[in-house]
Design a protein around this motif. Structure first.
Motif, PDB file in Angstrom:
ATOM      1  N   TYR A   1       0.909  -1.147   0.000  1.00  0.00           N
ATOM      2  CA  TYR A   1       0.000   0.000   0.000  1.00  0.00           C
ATOM      3  C   TYR A   1       0.951   1.199   0.000  1.00  0.00           C
TER       4      TYR A   1
ATOM      5  N   GLN B   1      -0.472   8.116   7.552  1.00  0.00           N
ATOM      6  CA  GLN B   1      -1.009   8.036   6.192  1.00  0.00           C
ATOM      7  C   GLN B   1      -0.835   9.401   5.503  1.00  0.00           C
TER       8      GLN B   1
ATOM      9  N   TYR C   1      -7.055   0.528  -4.845  1.00  0.00           N
ATOM     10  CA  TYR C   1      -8.044   0.005  -3.896  1.00  0.00           C
ATOM     11  C   TYR C   1      -9.278   0.889  -3.932  1.00  0.00           C
TER      12      TYR C   1
HETATM   13  C1  PBG Z   1      -5.753  -1.125   7.724  1.00  0.00           C
HETATM   14  C2  PBG Z   1      -6.564  -0.892   6.520  1.00  0.00           C
HETATM   15  C3  PBG Z   1      -7.600   0.030   6.309  1.00  0.00           C
HETATM   16  C4  PBG Z   1      -8.109  -0.241   5.039  1.00  0.00           C
HETATM   17  C5  PBG Z   1      -7.349  -1.263   4.499  1.00  0.00           C
HETATM   18  N1  PBG Z   1      -6.405  -1.651   5.421  1.00  0.00           N
HETATM   19  C6  PBG Z   1      -8.202   1.033   7.209  1.00  0.00           C
HETATM   20  C7  PBG Z   1      -7.420   2.194   7.648  1.00  0.00           C
HETATM   21  O1  PBG Z   1      -6.279   2.423   7.240  1.00  0.00           O
HETATM   22  O2  PBG Z   1      -7.980   2.915   8.479  1.00  0.00           O
HETATM   23  C8  PBG Z   1      -9.275   0.467   4.394  1.00  0.00           C
HETATM   24  C9  PBG Z   1     -10.026  -0.333   3.389  1.00  0.00           C
HETATM   25  C10 PBG Z   1     -11.340   0.231   2.975  1.00  0.00           C
HETATM   26  O3  PBG Z   1     -11.781   1.319   3.394  1.00  0.00           O
HETATM   27  O4  PBG Z   1     -12.009  -0.461   2.189  1.00  0.00           O
HETATM   28  N2  PBG Z   1      -4.778  -0.206   7.997  1.00  0.00           N
END
Ligand code: PBG
Length: 323
Positions: free
Chosen positions: A190, A219, A269
Motif C-alpha cells: 500500500y 497516512q 483500492y
Molecule cells: C488497515 C486498513 C484500512 C483499510 C485497508 N487496510 C483502514 C485504515 O487504514 O484505516 C481500508 C479499506 C477500505 O476502506 O475499504 N490499515
C-alpha cells in the motif's frame, strides 16, 4: 485536420466498431475481492452486501469468486481479542492464518493476499506501536509487522500486503521474508495510502477505528500528490513487487502519476466508502448499479491500474460474464 474532415463519431457508430477501438478492457481477471474473516459471520451494516465471514464462509466465498474468474482475494482478520501490542496479528491460529490455510487447501489456484497491519488487533486501533505520549513508534512497529508477515507466509499466503504506512516496513518485511525462506513471496505495498474519510465503513467492519487521534501522522495528506510519488519510490526501492494507490476514485490523478513513473504493476483500492456511496445512491434510485460499477472500474483501469481491489468484485465478474 479538423471538422468537417475529421469526424470522431465515425468510429462510434456500432457496438462492433466501438469494441475495436476500445482502449481499456475490464475483465474479472483484474479484480481482487477483499474478505473479512471473523469467528462469527454477520452482515456489515455500513456496507450492504458485505459480511464478516467465518472460515467456512470465507472458503465458500472464495470458491464463488474463483468460479466467476476472479483470481484473488485480500484477507482481513477480525480477532476475538485485542491487546496493546496487537499480538493477535501474528497468532498462527488467528483468523487470517486459519483462513489462508483453508482457502489454499480448497482452492489452491486462487491468489490469497493478506493485509499486514496492526490496527484490527490493537486495543487503541492504531497501525503501529503507541508510545506513552500517544505518538506512534515507527521503528518499533517494523519488527511486529515483519513478524505478522512471516506468520501469514507460514500459513501459505501468496502475496503479502502491508497497509500500515510505517517508513521502512517494505524493506523490513522483505528482509525477514528472505531470511525465513520466503524469498519468492511477492509484496504488494500500500504505497500511496491517504488518510481518507472514505475508510469509514471499513473501520466499522473491522472494528479498527482509532481510540484516540487519527492516522494523519502516518497516512498521506490527501492534498499531496508529489509526496505520494516519493512514498511509492521509497517502497519500490525497498523491494515492493506491486505498488498500490488507495483510495481510488478521488485519487485517479495519483494512479496516473504512479503509472507514469514505474514499470511495476500498479494496483488501486476501490475502498469501503466508495462502495457504500454507490450502494446508497442505488438504494435511493439515483442510478443503475451495474452501469455505474462497470464505468467506475473501467475508469480506475483507464487511469493506470493493472488490478483493482474492490468490494464489487463478485457482482462485477457476474455482470462481465453476461456482456
Ligand atoms: C488497515 C486498513 C484500512 C483499510 C485497508 N487496510 C483502514 C485504515 O487504514 O484505516 C481500508 C479499506 C477500505 O476502506 O475499504 N490499515
Amino acid at each position: 485536420m479538423s471538422f468537417p474532415d475529421m469526424r470522431l463519431r465515425r468510429l462510434r457508430a456500432t457496438a462492433a466498431l466501438r469494441g475495436l477501438v476500445r482502449e481499456t478492457e475490464l475483465s474479472p481477471s483484474r479484480l481482487i475481492a477483499p474478505l473479512f474473516v471473523a469467528s462469527i459471520g454477520e452482515p456489515v451494516d455500513s456496507m450492504p452486501g458485505v459480511s464478516r465471514l467465518t472460515i467456512s464462509g470465507v472458503v465458500a466465498a472464495a470458491g464463488d469468486l474463483a468460479a466467476l474468474g476472479v483470481p484473488g482475494v485480500l484477507l482481513f482478520g477480525i480477532p476475538d481479542h485485542k491487546d496493546g501490542e496487537g499480538s493477535g496479528a501474528w497468532d498462527d491460529e488467528g483468523p487470517v492464518q486459519l483462513a489462508v490455510r483453508a482457502i489454499k487447501s480448497a482452492h489452491p489456484g486462487l491468489v490469497v493476499m493478506t493485509d499486514v497491519c496492526l490496527c484490527e488487533y490493537t486495543t487503541h486501533g492504531h497501525c503501529g506501536v503507541v508510545r506513552d505520549d500517544g505518538t506512534i513508534d515507527n521503528d518499533a512497529s517494523l519488527e511486529l509487522l515483519a513478524r505478522t508477515a512471516i506468520s501469514h507466509a507460514r500459513a501459505g499466503a501468496d502475496v503479502i500486503a502491508p497497509s500500515d504506512m510505517m517508513d521502512g516496513r517494505v524493506g523490513a518485511i522483505r528482509a525477514e521474508l528472505d531470511a525465513e525462506g520466503f524469498a519468492e513471496l511477492p509484496i504488494l505495498a500500500y504505497a500511496a495510502k491517504f488518510a481518507s474519510a472514505f475508510y469509514g465503513p471499513f473501520r466499522e467492519a473491522a472494528g479498527s477505528t482509532p481510540e484516540f487521534g487519527d492516522r494523519r501522522s502516518y497516512q498521506l495528506d490527501p492534498a499531496n500528490a508529489r509526496e505520494a510519488l516519493r512514498e511509492t519510490e521509497l517502497d519500490i526501492a525497498e523491494g515492493a513487487d506491486i505498488v498500490m494507490i488507495k483510495p481510488a476514485l478521488a485519487y485517479l490523478d495519483v494512479i496516473a502519476a504512479v503509472r507514469a513513473i514505474t514499470r511495476l504493476p500498479v494496483a488501486a483500492y476501490n475502498v469501503s466508502g466508495e462502495y457504500a456511496m454507490v450502494k446508497a445512491a442505488v438504494a435511493s434510485g439515483a442510478f443503475d448499479e451495474r452501469a455505474v460499477v462497470l464505468e467506475t472500474l473501467t475508469a480506475i483501469r483507464r487511469a493506470g491500474a493493472d488490478m483493482i481491489i474492490t468490494y464489487h468484485a463478485e457482482d462485477a465478474a457476474r455482470w462481465l460474464a453476461q456482456t
